[in-house]
Write a protein that holds these residues in place. Structure first.
Motif, short mmCIF file in Angstrom:
data_model
loop_
_atom_site.label_atom_id
_atom_site.label_comp_id
_atom_site.label_asym_id
_atom_site.label_seq_id
_atom_site.Cartn_x
_atom_site.Cartn_y
_atom_site.Cartn_z
N THR B 287 0.79 -1.22 0.00
CA THR B 287 0.00 0.00 0.00
C THR B 287 0.83 1.28 0.00
O THR B 287 0.32 2.32 -0.38
CB THR B 287 -0.93 0.04 1.22
OG1 THR B 287 -0.13 -0.08 2.41
CG2 THR B 287 -1.93 -1.10 1.19
N ARG B 288 2.08 1.20 0.43
CA ARG B 288 2.82 2.45 0.60
C ARG B 288 4.08 2.58 -0.25
O ARG B 288 4.81 3.55 -0.12
CB ARG B 288 3.20 2.64 2.08
CG ARG B 288 2.03 2.71 3.05
CD ARG B 288 1.13 3.93 2.80
NE ARG B 288 1.83 5.17 2.72
CZ ARG B 288 2.16 5.93 3.75
NH1 ARG B 288 1.86 5.56 4.96
NH2 ARG B 288 2.79 7.05 3.57
N THR B 289 4.39 1.59 -1.08
CA THR B 289 5.59 1.72 -1.90
C THR B 289 5.23 1.75 -3.38
O THR B 289 4.17 1.30 -3.79
CB THR B 289 6.57 0.56 -1.68
OG1 THR B 289 5.97 -0.64 -2.17
CG2 THR B 289 6.91 0.39 -0.21
N ARG B 290 6.15 2.28 -4.17
CA ARG B 290 5.96 2.29 -5.62
C ARG B 290 5.87 0.87 -6.15
O ARG B 290 5.03 0.56 -6.99
CB ARG B 290 7.15 2.97 -6.28
CG ARG B 290 7.10 4.45 -6.13
CD ARG B 290 8.14 5.07 -7.01
NE ARG B 290 7.82 6.46 -7.20
CZ ARG B 290 8.70 7.38 -7.54
NH1 ARG B 290 9.95 7.04 -7.73
NH2 ARG B 290 8.34 8.61 -7.71
N ARG B 293 2.49 -0.35 -5.66
CA ARG B 293 1.56 0.33 -6.55
C ARG B 293 1.65 -0.23 -7.96
O ARG B 293 0.66 -0.45 -8.64
CB ARG B 293 1.88 1.83 -6.54
CG ARG B 293 0.90 2.73 -7.27
CD ARG B 293 -0.51 2.63 -6.73
NE ARG B 293 -0.61 2.68 -5.30
CZ ARG B 293 -0.73 3.80 -4.58
NH1 ARG B 293 -0.77 4.96 -5.17
NH2 ARG B 293 -0.83 3.76 -3.27
N TYR B 294 2.88 -0.51 -8.40
CA TYR B 294 3.07 -1.04 -9.75
C TYR B 294 2.52 -2.45 -9.87
O TYR B 294 2.02 -2.85 -10.93
CB TYR B 294 4.56 -1.01 -10.13
CG TYR B 294 5.14 0.38 -10.17
CD1 TYR B 294 4.29 1.49 -10.14
CD2 TYR B 294 6.50 0.60 -10.24
CE1 TYR B 294 4.80 2.78 -10.16
CE2 TYR B 294 7.02 1.88 -10.28
CZ TYR B 294 6.18 2.97 -10.23
OH TYR B 294 6.67 4.24 -10.26
N PHE B 296 -0.12 -3.62 -8.34
CA PHE B 296 -1.56 -3.54 -8.50
C PHE B 296 -1.94 -2.93 -9.84
O PHE B 296 -2.90 -3.38 -10.48
CB PHE B 296 -2.19 -2.79 -7.33
CG PHE B 296 -2.32 -3.65 -6.11
CD1 PHE B 296 -3.48 -4.36 -5.88
CD2 PHE B 296 -1.26 -3.80 -5.23
CE1 PHE B 296 -3.58 -5.21 -4.78
CE2 PHE B 296 -1.36 -4.63 -4.13
CZ PHE B 296 -2.53 -5.34 -3.89
N ALA B 297 -1.19 -1.94 -10.30
CA ALA B 297 -1.48 -1.34 -11.60
C ALA B 297 -1.31 -2.37 -12.71
O ALA B 297 -2.15 -2.48 -13.60
CB ALA B 297 -0.56 -0.15 -11.85
N GLY B 299 -1.53 -5.57 -12.44
CA GLY B 299 -2.60 -6.55 -12.34
C GLY B 299 -3.91 -6.02 -12.91
O GLY B 299 -4.68 -6.74 -13.53
N ALA B 305 0.03 -0.20 -17.48
CA ALA B 305 1.22 -0.12 -16.65
C ALA B 305 2.45 0.07 -17.51
O ALA B 305 3.30 0.94 -17.25
CB ALA B 305 1.35 -1.39 -15.80
N GLY B 367 -5.29 -7.71 -10.04
CA GLY B 367 -5.55 -6.35 -9.62
C GLY B 367 -6.16 -6.17 -8.25
O GLY B 367 -6.18 -5.06 -7.73
#
Ligand SMILES: Nc1ncnc2c1ncn2[C@@H]1O[C@H](COP(=O)(O)OP(=O)(O)OP(=O)(O)O)[C@@H](O)[C@H]1O
Ligand SMILES: [Mg+2]
Lengths: 251, 422
Positions: B287-290, B293-294, B296-297, B299, B305, B367
Motif C-alpha cells: 500500500t505504501r511503496t511504488r 503500486r506497480y 496492483f497497476a 494486475g 502499466a 488487480g
C-alpha cells in the motif's frame, strides 16, 4: 513558413504487423505552439503512428528527431524523458486504481522515507481536476466505477499534469459531453499558447479545422498529404480522407 | 438494524469482505467447538492452530502479489522442500564441521543462505516468465517437478535430523515462544504502533483538508484493535508448558518446582511473530511503496502499466524473487517445527497457499487482493483442517470438504463483487 527547427520530426516511419503495413513511409513534423491534426478512416494507421512516438511501438524503419536531434525511443519511459505525453485512444488506465493513483502512475509523489504519499496525490488531483472537469467528484472510487467521460478526464489530466512539451491526443473527446469537450478545446488553445506542440487525432473534421494549424491525412498506412487549415475547405479534407487524393492535384 | 450496521461499518472503513471472512472464521470456530464439546476453542488448540498456520501464511502473503499480477506459482511447495533440504544439510553436515556443533552463528548463516537461495530460484523463474514470456503456470509447474526432484537429490532421499538447537526455536516448539512477559511487551508494542499509525493517518488527511472519519469511528477502530491484540496475548499466555518443558525451564532458570507444578506460559509462538512481522512488511509494500503500486497497476491493466513507463518484466522478476524469499522463510518455519527435514516437506503446500489467498479475497483475474485477507484465508483453511481432524472426519472426506469450501468461497466472493459493483 516556419524557419525554426521542428519540435518533432518523424521521418519515413514504417511499421508492419505481420504482413500488414500499418504505417508505410510516413513523414510528419510538429512545431512548438502548433496543433497538427491527424485524420483518416478507421484503421488508417493514425494510432500506430503516434504510438511509435510515444514508445508503445518501435518502428521497423525510420527516424525520430526531437528538436533536430536524433532520438531513440524504445519504450514509454524514453518518451517521457523527452517530455512526450500521450492520451491513448484506449485511455490506458488501471481500472482497479483510483484517479489519483492513475494520474501519478509511474511518477508517484513520495515522502522523505520513499513511501508513496496518497494524500498528497489526491490533493493534487483534486486541484487540477477542479480546473479541467469541476463536476468530477469520484476521487476515492476505482476508475472502473467512472463513466466513459470521467475516465477520459483522468487520462487527459494525466497527460497535461507533468509539463509535457509534446502532447499526443488520440481522440481525446470521443466520450466527452459538450461542456467537457469545450473545456478540452480551451485547454488545447491554452497549451498551444504555452508553446506546447500537439498531435490531435480526431474524426470530427469541424473540431480539427477549428483547433489545428495543419492537418495530415492518412489512408491505408500512407500519408495522403499535409495541408494548412486556411488553405483547404472541409470538403477538400473529406475528399482527401475518402479518396486519398491531394486537393492541389485535383484542381 | 441492518442499515445502521452498514453505516457503522462504512464509517470505520472496514470493507464488507473482510468482515465476512472474519464472520465465517468465527462461525467455523464456534461450530467446531460445539461439535467437539469445547475442545476446539482452548488456548492449547488455538496455540497449535497459530503455529500450524504460520508456514502457509508466510507464503500466502507472497502469493498475493503473484496472483494480483495475474500469475500463479505452483512451485512453492516443492521449492520449500528443496530449500529446506539445502538448509538442513548446511546446518547438520557442513557448518558444524567448520564452526563446531551448536555454534551460535549456524542458524543465522542457514537462514540467510536459505533466503538468498529462495530469492535466486524465484528470480530465475520470474525471469523466464517476464523476459522469455513463458506463462507462469507452465514455468512453475515445471518448477514443481524440478525442485521436488532436486530435493531428493540433496541426500538421495534420506531425512536430515536433528536440526540446530537455536534454529528449532523458529518453529515454535515449547521453547520457541516469547513467554508471558515478552508476549505482553509484544502486545503493548503492537497496540501502541497501531494507535500511532491511526493518529498519523488522521493528521495527514487533516493537513490536506479532507473530511476525516468521525471521531467515534476512530475510537471504535482503536478499541477493536486493542481488544483483539490483548485477547490474543491473553489466550497464548493461558496455555501452560507441559511438565517436561517446565522442568527444563526451571532448571535453566534455577527455579524450585513446587509439588502442585508451576504455571509457565507459552506465550506467542516465534513463527507467529514472524508471520505478523512479514504481514506488516508486506502490507506496507502493497500500500505504501511504488513497487506495490506497480504490482496492483500491472494486475489491473498490464498494457496501461507498461505505457505508464513501468518495467513490467523486471517487476515480474522482483515479485517472484520476493515469493522465493518468503518460501525460504516458510521452509525455515516448517523444518524448524518438525526438527528434521524429509524430502517430501511442503508437498501440496502450493495448493494450500493458493487456496488461502483466493479464500482471502484475491481475484485470479488480477488487480485485487490484500495481505491481511490472505493471512485470514490461511487461518480459515487450517481451522477447517484441524477442526475436521479433531472431530474425526477421515482424510478423504476432509479433502472433499476443503475442495467444496474453496469453490463455494470464491463463488460468494464473485457474487459479492458483482453486487458491490467492483
Ligand atoms: N497490435 C496490433 N496487431 C496487429 N495489427 C494491428 C495492431 N494495431 C493496429 N493494427 C492494424 O494496423 C492498422 C492501423 O491501425 P490503427 O489503430 O493505427 O488505426 P487508426 O487510424 O488509429 O484507426 P481508428 O480511427 O479506428 O482509431 C489496422 O489495419 C489495424 O488492424
Ligand atoms: Mg486509432
Amino acid at each position: 513558413m516556419n524557419k525554426q527547427t521542428p519540435l518533432i520530426e518523424l521521418k519515413n516511419i514504417e511499421l508492419a504487423f505481420g504482413g500488414v503495413k500499418a504505417v508505410d513511409d510516413v513523414s510528419i513534423d510538429l512545431y512548438a505552439g502548433e496543433v497538427v491534426g491527424l485524420l483518416g478512416h478507421n484503421g488508417a494507421g493514425k494510432s500506430t503512428l503516434v504510438k511509435v512516438l510515444s514508445g508503445a511501438y518501435q518502428a521497423d524503419s525510420g527516424e525520430i528527431y526531437v528538436n533536430g536531434e536524433r532520438a531513440i525511443i524504445k519504450n514509454p519511459r524514453d518518451a517521457r524523458t523527452y517530455n512526450i505525453e500521450t492520451i491513448y485512444q484506449t485511455l490506458a488506465l488501471a481500472d482497479n486504481l483510483d484517479a489519483a493513483s492513475n494520474l501519478f502512475l509511474g511518477r508517484e509523489i513520495v515522502n522523505k522515507f520513499g513511501f508513496v504519499d496518497d494524500d498528497a496525490m489526491e490533493a493534487a488531483t483534486r486541484k487540477i481536476m477542479g480546473r479541467l472537469n469541476p463536476n468530477f467528484s469520484k476521487f476515492s472510487s476505482p476508475v472502473s466505477a467512472l463513466s466513459g467521460g470521467q475516465r477520459q478526464s483522468v487520462a487527459i489530466t494525466r497527460a497535461v499534469y507533468f509539463n509535457a512539451k509534446i502532447l499526443i491526443m488520440d481522440e481525446p473527446t470521443a466520450a466527452l459531453g459538450p461542456q467537457e469537450t469545450e473545456m478540452v478545446a480551451e485547454l488545447i488553445n491554452q497549451l498551444k499558447a504555452d508553446g506546447i506542440g500537439i498531435f490531435l487525432i480526431s474524426h470530427d473534421i469541424h473540431d480539427v479545422m477549428q483547433l489545428c494549424d495543419r492537418i495530415s491525412v492518412m489512408k491505408n498506412g500512407k500519408l495522403v498529404g499535409t495541408e494548412r487549415v486556411e488553405d483547404v475547405t472541409d470538403d477538400e479534407i473529406l475528399a482527401m480522407i475518402i479518396l486519398g487524393k491531394n486537393p492541389e492535384k485535383k484542381s | 438494524m441492518k442499515k445502521s450496521l452498514k453505516k457503522f461499518v462504512d464509517a470505520i472503513g472496514i470493507d464488507m469482505r473482510l468482515l465476512g471472512m472474519i464472520g465465517a472464521l468465527i462461525m467455523l470456530w464456534v461450530v467446531f467447538d460445539l461439535v467437539t464439546g469445547g475442545r476446539f476453542l482452548t488456548p492449547r488448540n488455538l496455540f497449535n492452530l497459530s503455529v500450524q498456520t504460520a508456514s502457509v501464511a508466510v507464503m500466502a502473503t507472497g502469493m498475493v502479489f503473484v496472483i494480483v499480477t495475474r500469475h500463479i506459482d505452483l512451485s512453492v511447495g516443492a521449492m520449500l522442500g528443496f530449500i529446506a533440504m539445502i538448509m538442513g544439510s548446511l546446518q547438520v553436515y557442513i557448518l558444524p564441521e567448520y564452526l563446531g556443533l551448536g555454534h551460535w552463528s549456524i542458524w543465522i548463516i542457514t537462514v540467510i543462505v536459505g533466503i538468498l537461495l529462495g530469492a535466486l530460484i524465484g528470480a530465475f523463474q520470474g525471469w523466464i516468465i517476464g523476459y522469455l514470456a513463458v506463462p507462469a503456470f507452465i514455468v512453475t509447474l515445471g518448477g514443481l517437478l524440478v525442485w521436488r526432484g532436486a530435493a531428493w537429490w540433496v541426500t538421495q532421499g534420506a531425512t536430515i535430523a536433528p536440526v540446530d538447537v537455536t534454529f528449532r526455536l523458529l518453529g515454535g516448539g515449547s521453547s520457541g515462544t516469547l513467554g508471558d512477559t515478552l508476549s505482553w511487551a509484544f502486545g503493548i508494542f503492537a497496540t501502541v504502533a497501531a494507535l500511532i499509525m491511526m493518529v498519523q493517518s488522521r493528521r495527514r488527511r487533516a493537513k490536506h483538508g479532507f473530511t476525516p472519519k468521525p471521531l467515534w469511528a476512530e475510537f471504535a477502530l482503536g478499541g477493536i484493535a486493542t481488544f483483539l491484540i490483548t485477547g490474543f496475548v491473553m489466550i497464548m499466555n493461558a496455555y501452560p508448558l507441559p511438565k517436561g518443558a517446565v522442568k527444563r525451564y526451571a532448571e535453566a532458570n534455577n527455579l524450585e518446582v513446587p509439588a502442585e507444578g508451576l504455571f509457565i506460559s507459552h506465550g506467542i509462538a516465534i513463527p507467529v511473530v514472524i508471520v505478523l512481522a512479514i504481514g506488516v512488511m508486506m502490507t506496507i509494500i502493497a500500500t505504501r511503496t511504488r513497487f506495490g503500486r506497480y504490482i496492483f497497476a500491472t494486475g489491473g491493466n498490464p498494457d496501461a502499466a507498461e505505457l505508464s513507463g513501468i518495467n513490467t518484466r523486471l517487476l515480474t522478476v522482483k515479485i517472484f524473487a520476493l515469493m522465493g524469499a518468503l518460501v525460504a522463510v516458510a521452509a525455515v518455519i516448517a523444518s524448524a517445527r518438525l526438527g528434521s527435514v524429509g524430502n517430501d516437506l511442503g508437498t501440496l503446500d502450493e495448493l494450500r497457499t493458493i487456496a488461502a489467498v483466493v479464500i482471502g479475497g484475491t481475484a485470479l483475474s488480477g488487480g485485487i487482493g490484500t495481505i491481511h485477507g490472505a493471512i485470514i484465508g490461511a487461518v480459515i483453511m487450517q481451522s477447517l483442517q484441524s477442526g475436521m481432524a479433531m472431530v474425526g472426519v477421515d482424510a478423504p472426506l476432509q479433502s472433499i470438504v476443503v475442495g467444496v469450501v474453496l469453490v463455494f468461497a470464491v463463488w460468494i466472493d464473485i457474487v459479492y463483487r458483482k453486487r458491490a459493483g467492483l
